[in-house]
Design an enzyme around this catalytic site. Structure first.
Site, short mmCIF file in Angstrom:
data_model
loop_
_atom_site.label_atom_id
_atom_site.label_comp_id
_atom_site.label_asym_id
_atom_site.label_seq_id
_atom_site.Cartn_x
_atom_site.Cartn_y
_atom_site.Cartn_z
CG HIS A 306 90.94 124.12 -6.72
ND1 HIS A 306 90.32 123.47 -7.76
CD2 HIS A 306 91.85 124.95 -7.26
CE1 HIS A 306 90.85 123.90 -8.88
NE2 HIS A 306 91.78 124.81 -8.61
CG ASP A 363 97.10 130.69 -6.16
OD1 ASP A 363 97.99 130.80 -7.01
OD2 ASP A 363 95.90 130.61 -6.43
N1 ACO Z 1 88.11 129.96 3.66
C1 ACO Z 1 87.00 129.71 4.38
N2 ACO Z 1 85.91 129.08 3.90
C2 ACO Z 1 85.95 128.68 2.61
C3 ACO Z 1 87.07 128.90 1.80
C4 ACO Z 1 88.18 129.57 2.36
N3 ACO Z 1 89.29 129.81 1.63
N4 ACO Z 1 86.83 128.41 0.56
C5 ACO Z 1 85.60 127.89 0.59
N5 ACO Z 1 85.06 128.05 1.84
C6 ACO Z 1 83.75 127.55 2.29
C7 ACO Z 1 82.60 128.38 1.73
O1 ACO Z 1 82.24 129.45 2.56
C8 ACO Z 1 81.51 127.36 1.61
O2 ACO Z 1 80.97 127.12 2.91
P1 ACO Z 1 79.40 126.77 3.11
O3 ACO Z 1 79.20 125.47 2.41
O4 ACO Z 1 79.22 126.72 4.59
O5 ACO Z 1 78.63 127.91 2.46
C9 ACO Z 1 82.25 126.08 1.21
O6 ACO Z 1 83.58 126.24 1.74
C10 ACO Z 1 82.33 125.84 -0.30
O7 ACO Z 1 82.94 126.99 -0.90
P2 ACO Z 1 82.49 127.64 -2.28
O8 ACO Z 1 82.79 129.10 -2.26
O9 ACO Z 1 81.07 127.24 -2.60
O10 ACO Z 1 83.45 126.89 -3.28
P3 ACO Z 1 83.76 127.33 -4.78
O11 ACO Z 1 84.13 126.10 -5.49
O12 ACO Z 1 82.67 128.17 -5.33
O13 ACO Z 1 85.05 128.31 -4.60
C11 ACO Z 1 87.28 129.06 -4.38
C12 ACO Z 1 86.35 127.91 -4.77
C13 ACO Z 1 86.89 130.35 -5.14
C14 ACO Z 1 88.70 128.69 -4.76
C15 ACO Z 1 87.18 129.29 -2.85
O14 ACO Z 1 87.58 128.11 -2.16
C16 ACO Z 1 87.98 130.50 -2.35
O15 ACO Z 1 87.46 131.63 -2.39
N6 ACO Z 1 89.26 130.27 -1.90
C17 ACO Z 1 90.12 131.37 -1.50
C18 ACO Z 1 90.73 132.06 -2.71
C19 ACO Z 1 91.77 131.19 -3.39
O16 ACO Z 1 92.66 130.64 -2.76
N7 ACO Z 1 91.68 131.14 -4.74
C20 ACO Z 1 92.64 130.39 -5.57
C21 ACO Z 1 92.02 129.18 -6.19
S1 ACO Z 1 93.19 128.25 -7.10
C22 ACO Z 1 93.40 129.08 -8.53
O17 ACO Z 1 92.56 129.76 -9.05
C23 ACO Z 1 94.63 128.94 -9.14
#
Ligand code: ACO
Length: 428
Positions: A306, A363
């Site tokens: 998140h 979620d």
């Molecule tokens: N699985 C694996 N790796 C992940 C995940 C995941 N679900 N989420 C983040 N990471 C990793 C990224 O690859 C990144 O790694 P790095 O630092 O080595 O490059 C690090 O964790 C940080 O992630 P970001 O993408 O920079 O975080 P951001 O804040 O931009 O994204 C998000 C947040 C979109 C929620 C992301 O965690 C994601 O895609 N999660 C899966 C989708 C999801 O569950 N969305 C619902 C969110 S809650 C809502 O909207 C109600």
């Protein structure tokens, strides 16, 4: 706390006022930065940028706290009804008993759709995703209420808000009925908000459908947990659209489209699809955790991570308990709940997830409860939208009432070609 921040650009030092928060991050007010220095700020994904002051929802991502108008989410989910929370978000205070009765009555008296709207549902292909129908129908609603578009008229705003909250479950259930070829079920004024929605979803004209109070209460609590979340992607979209003075229906419809994406509200559908894949694939969580960690593989663990929560998502915690209770009360078992719990365990013990502070989000467990309540997977994001609606309205209203609001219009750092002469087609 300092009352000013300094920015040094080359030899020039400028000072900027601090905008004090009651709790949480204070702001550095750089509203005249470009005019004073010729520079703009660059912040992909707005991770450091406040677009407004807001008094609606407070999130402490480090502590895993979420409060609507100062009230803890766990407290509200256990003790309040969804309409009580909608009133709180939109009006700023919990309603008195009389206010709540009046509010409930107003909502109940507006649940019918204009009969002409029904033709809209017929125009969609049978396989249409209900989120597409929901946003189109919400936008279409604006054409039925063109005398209620003025954001500066409190009566028009209030009426639009009531209509949206009243009619969205009807739109959602009609979209579902259309997709399975069943007749539309009209709203019933003797039922509460969530029971009426369940009835419209699952009743048939051919036989009585009894709404299970456990199911209705669980749905109500789920809607509360989704009701607002600060300046998230869909809410920021609602505010952005509304900043052009687009009407409330049009602005909310924009937010629904933003919510649909799998990185936002669409994740609840994606989680269930992922868990089902894992089950079909023999239940090997480790394999999926490894894939999620592999930088050459685009797969992410859906329902993990998140932007704001770096400890745990308090909504996920409430939901995890709820998922067990609901399954128990309904006498159901869901293998996907075991897979979810196993996956959570593996991921939470893994350095990759620990270092990046990746925890289950709202979620991760909501889909399991929606499934237990009988909702098909493609309706999950629609349920999120019904829950988030009061938040969108409250934020839209707060924005239109704030005299500092200007049309949302970000700047850019231009990196394209500077000045080129047109080359005629024959010479290219
Ligand atoms: N699985 C694996 N790796 C992940 C995940 C995941 N679900 N989420 C983040 N990471 C990793 C990224 O690859 C990144 O790694 P790095 O630092 O080595 O490059 C690090 O964790 C940080 O992630 P970001 O993408 O920079 O975080 P951001 O804040 O931009 O994204 C998000 C947040 C979109 C929620 C992301 O965690 C994601 O895609 N999660 C899966 C989708 C999801 O569950 N969305 C619902 C969110 S809650 C809502 O909207 C109600």
């Amino acid at each position: 706390m300092p009352d000013k921040a300094e920015i040094t650009i080359g030899d020039s030092v400028t000072q900027w006022p601090i905008d004090e928060a009651t709790i949480g991050n204070h702001g550095i007010d750089i509203s005249t930065l470009r005019a004073d220095t010729g520079f703009v700020t660059l912040d992909y994904g707005f991770g450091n940028t406040a677009s407004c002051e807001s008094a609606i929802t407070y999130i402490d991502g480090e502590a895993g706290a979420l409060r609507y108008r100062g009230y803890g989410i766990e407290d509200l989910a256990r003790n309040a009804s969804f309409l009580e929370v909608a009133y709180l978000l939109i009006n700023g205070e919990l309603p008195t008993s009389d206010q709540l009765t009046k509010y409930r009555n107003e909502i109940t008296m507006h649940t019918l759709l204009n009969e002409e709207m029904k033709r809209l549902f017929d125009a969609f292909p049978r396989a249409a995703h209900p989120m597409g129908i929901l946003s189109a129908a919400t936008s279409a609603m604006s054409t039925f209420y063109e005398n209620y578009h003025n954001p500066s008229d409190p009566e028009q705003v209030s009426e639009s808000s009531i209509r949206l909250i009243a009619k969205l479950p009807t739109v959602a259930s009609f979209a579902y009925k259309k997709s399975i070829g069943q007749p539309y079920i009209y709203p019933r004024n003797d039922l509460d908000y969530s029971s009426n929605f369940l009835h419209m979803m699952f009743a048939l004209p051919t036989h009585e459908y009894e709404v299970d109070p456990v199911v209705a209460r669980a749905l109500d609590a789920l809607l509360i947990l989704h009701a607002d979340h600060g300046q998230n992607c869909s809410t920021a979209t609602v505010r952005m659209a509304g900043s052009s003075e687009a009407n409330m229906f049009a602005s909310v419809s924009s937010g629904m489209n933003a919510l649909w994406g799998p990185l936002h509200g669409g994740a609840n559908q994606a989680v269930i699809e992922m868990l089902a894949n894992i089950k079909e694939d023999g239940g090997d969580y480790q394999k999926y955790v490894a894939e999620a960690k592999d930088k050459n593989d685009p797969f992410r663990l859906m329902g993990f991570g998140h932007r704001v929560y770096k400890n745990f998502d308090p909504r996920a915690n409430v939901l995890k308990d709820f998922a067990k209770d609901v399954l128990e009360a309904m006498g159901r078992q869901d293998e996907l709940l075991d897979i979810a719990a196993g996956l959570e365990q593996v991921a939470l013990e893994d350095d990759y997830f620990i270092e990046r502070k990746l925890f289950p989000n709202v979620d991760f467990y909501s889909g399991i409860i929606f499934r237990a309540l009988g909702f098909p997977v493609r309706m999950f994001t629609v349920l999120f939208a019904i829950g988030r609606l009061p938040g969108w309205i409250a934020q839209w209203k707060e924005m239109t009432e704030d005299p500092r609001t200007r049309i949302g219009r970000p700047r850019q750092v231009y990196v394209g070609a500077v000045d080129r002469n047109f080359v005629p087609l024959a010479d290219r």
